[in-house]
Design an enzyme around this catalytic site. Sequence first.
Site, PDB file in Angstrom:
ATOM      1  N   TYR A 144       0.853  -1.190   0.000  1.00  0.00           N
ATOM      2  CA  TYR A 144       0.000   0.000   0.000  1.00  0.00           C
ATOM      3  C   TYR A 144       0.887   1.237   0.000  1.00  0.00           C
ATOM      4  O   TYR A 144       1.813   1.349   0.807  1.00  0.00           O
ATOM      5  CB  TYR A 144      -0.899   0.006   1.247  1.00  0.00           C
ATOM      6  CG  TYR A 144      -1.843   1.177   1.318  1.00  0.00           C
ATOM      7  CD1 TYR A 144      -2.878   1.317   0.397  1.00  0.00           C
ATOM      8  CD2 TYR A 144      -1.704   2.163   2.307  1.00  0.00           C
ATOM      9  CE1 TYR A 144      -3.759   2.399   0.461  1.00  0.00           C
ATOM     10  CE2 TYR A 144      -2.582   3.235   2.373  1.00  0.00           C
ATOM     11  CZ  TYR A 144      -3.613   3.352   1.452  1.00  0.00           C
ATOM     12  OH  TYR A 144      -4.479   4.417   1.515  1.00  0.00           O
ATOM     13  N   ASP A 152       9.180   2.817   0.107  1.00  0.00           N
ATOM     14  CA  ASP A 152       8.103   3.439   0.863  1.00  0.00           C
ATOM     15  C   ASP A 152       8.307   3.057   2.327  1.00  0.00           C
ATOM     16  O   ASP A 152       7.963   1.961   2.760  1.00  0.00           O
ATOM     17  CB  ASP A 152       6.748   2.943   0.344  1.00  0.00           C
ATOM     18  CG  ASP A 152       5.584   3.519   1.146  1.00  0.00           C
ATOM     19  OD1 ASP A 152       5.843   4.184   2.165  1.00  0.00           O
ATOM     20  OD2 ASP A 152       4.432   3.288   0.742  1.00  0.00           O
ATOM     21  N   LYS A 211       3.699   8.697   9.107  1.00  0.00           N
ATOM     22  CA  LYS A 211       3.451   8.071  10.418  1.00  0.00           C
ATOM     23  C   LYS A 211       4.400   8.581  11.520  1.00  0.00           C
ATOM     24  O   LYS A 211       4.211   9.693  11.982  1.00  0.00           O
ATOM     25  CB  LYS A 211       3.417   6.561  10.254  1.00  0.00           C
ATOM     26  CG  LYS A 211       2.277   6.190   9.266  1.00  0.00           C
ATOM     27  CD  LYS A 211       1.890   4.751   9.209  1.00  0.00           C
ATOM     28  CE  LYS A 211       0.590   4.592   8.439  1.00  0.00           C
ATOM     29  NZ  LYS A 211       0.695   3.929   7.144  1.00  0.00           N
TER      30      LYS A 211
HETATM   31  C1  LIG Z   1       0.027   4.346   5.781  1.00  0.00           C
HETATM   32  C2  LIG Z   1       0.834   4.121   4.588  1.00  0.00           C
HETATM   33  C3  LIG Z   1       0.782   4.991   3.482  1.00  0.00           C
HETATM   34  C4  LIG Z   1      -0.219   6.100   3.377  1.00  0.00           C
HETATM   35  O1  LIG Z   1      -0.039   7.075   4.356  1.00  0.00           O
HETATM   36  P1  LIG Z   1      -1.280   8.046   4.699  1.00  0.00           P
HETATM   37  O2  LIG Z   1      -0.682   9.004   5.678  1.00  0.00           O
HETATM   38  O3  LIG Z   1      -2.334   7.160   5.276  1.00  0.00           O
HETATM   39  O4  LIG Z   1      -1.697   8.696   3.447  1.00  0.00           O
HETATM   40  C5  LIG Z   1       1.672   4.783   2.454  1.00  0.00           C
HETATM   41  N1  LIG Z   1       2.546   3.772   2.484  1.00  0.00           N
HETATM   42  C6  LIG Z   1       2.613   2.913   3.509  1.00  0.00           C
HETATM   43  C7  LIG Z   1       3.622   1.829   3.500  1.00  0.00           C
HETATM   44  C8  LIG Z   1       1.745   3.054   4.583  1.00  0.00           C
HETATM   45  O5  LIG Z   1       1.793   2.178   5.573  1.00  0.00           O
END
Ligand SMILES: *Cc1c(COP(=O)(O)O)cnc(C)c1O
Length: 430
Positions: free
Chosen positions: A146, A241, A269
């Site tokens: 994601y 990511d 995060k």
């Molecule tokens: C949570 C997450 C996102 C998206 O971040 P948001 O602040 O919810 O837009 C992207 N990549 C990874 C790996 C994530 O865990």
Amino acid sequence: MPFTYQRSSALFDEAKKYIPGGVNSPVRAFNAVGGNPVFVERAKGAYLYTEDGSKIIDYIASWGPMILGHAFETVVEAVKKAAEKGTSYGMPTELETQIAKLAVSMCPNIDQIRMVNSGTEACMSAVRLARGFTGRDKIIKFAGCYHGHSDSFLIQAGSGAVTFGSPNSPGVTKGTAQDTILADYNNLDQVAEIFKNNPEQIACIIIEPIAGNMGCIVPKEGFLEGLRKLCDENGALLVFDEVMTGFRLASGGAQEVTGVNADIVTYGKVIGGGLPVGAFAARKEIMNYLAPTGPVYQAGTLSGNPLAMSAGIAMLSHLNNHPEIFDRLAEKTKRLHEGIDSVLSQKGIDYTINRYGSMISVHFTDEPVVDFDSAAKGNNEWFKKYFHGLLEQGIYLPPSAFESYFLNDALSNEDIGITIDAVEKVVKSW
Ligand SMILES: *Cc1c(COP(=O)(O)O)cnc(C)c1O
């Protein structure tokens, strides 16, 4: 005291009148597990306090950011102090340089960092930068990873002989989907094949270096190194990511623990200490492509917001000054793993537990969980029973079998002991 949902249920009904589905992010609605979502009144340390008056042990930590536990004092103080000086200016502040300098010093292989407001924005911008830098259109992403909800990532595998993806949400155009090529996590040969079939067309590979959005999935030995090599051979960029793993697995995130260097890294995060922050970073030669220095456009009215930067500085400073936190978290996660393992193994049901650092997931299948397809083999009926059983015992797990737990430093060994006892109670009744 028995666990109750009365007030949460009433609040959810009211919310549904004014907010689509009653929530501002779909996973919170409990669709994957059924039942009524729990409304939170406040949180402190390792505990959430529900609107129904229950105190529950939290294993999601707001999906990662609250790595030090909720309402961590220096973070809260920093936000209060900043708020008194005004909450946004739309002009440069010294705070932005402070957090940039700190983040760059903690993470390997990056010279500069640009702040945004979410992980979604960070990944979207990272891909634009990779495309601008390489002058190519296509990207490779892995099924089950994601990267936020921007169009390029809401893609599923194409059917039959089609190698490019197709939209997996209405509203994403076929044109956009054609530029995203799906691969299976941990399948290096497949990625090599994609490069072969798309010569000089791939701008970047984007990957969660340790995946946390299909449970916790660990890259196989040599997989990330292999991707690095394929990118180098084909003139593509490797985008890590690290929205989940950044400042969680180690000060320097997955780049540090795996020893593999990425070209662009995204954060989110933890970096915002619980305020809405994302960021992307790279070496100078790549970041120079970004406006206002270079031609790739990217902007944000609230980017680098003083409250968010103050929270982030307090959070990163604490982690930077206490690197033992990462080992301590990994140790607690191992303890949890061993406890759940011993309970489930006595029960004689199929399960697999994946763990890396402070990330862990329990899958109700006896096959190794190494990619999206194997994660999808988990028995969701068991997961639902497990999830709701534990919630009633006062333990809050992610409300989906496709999510990792995120441990926080406020969790005590006693909390973990209570959790393992609760798992035993829950599975005993099966
Ligand atoms: C949570 C997450 C996102 C998206 O971040 P948001 O602040 O919810 O837009 C992207 N990549 C990874 C790996 C994530 O865990």
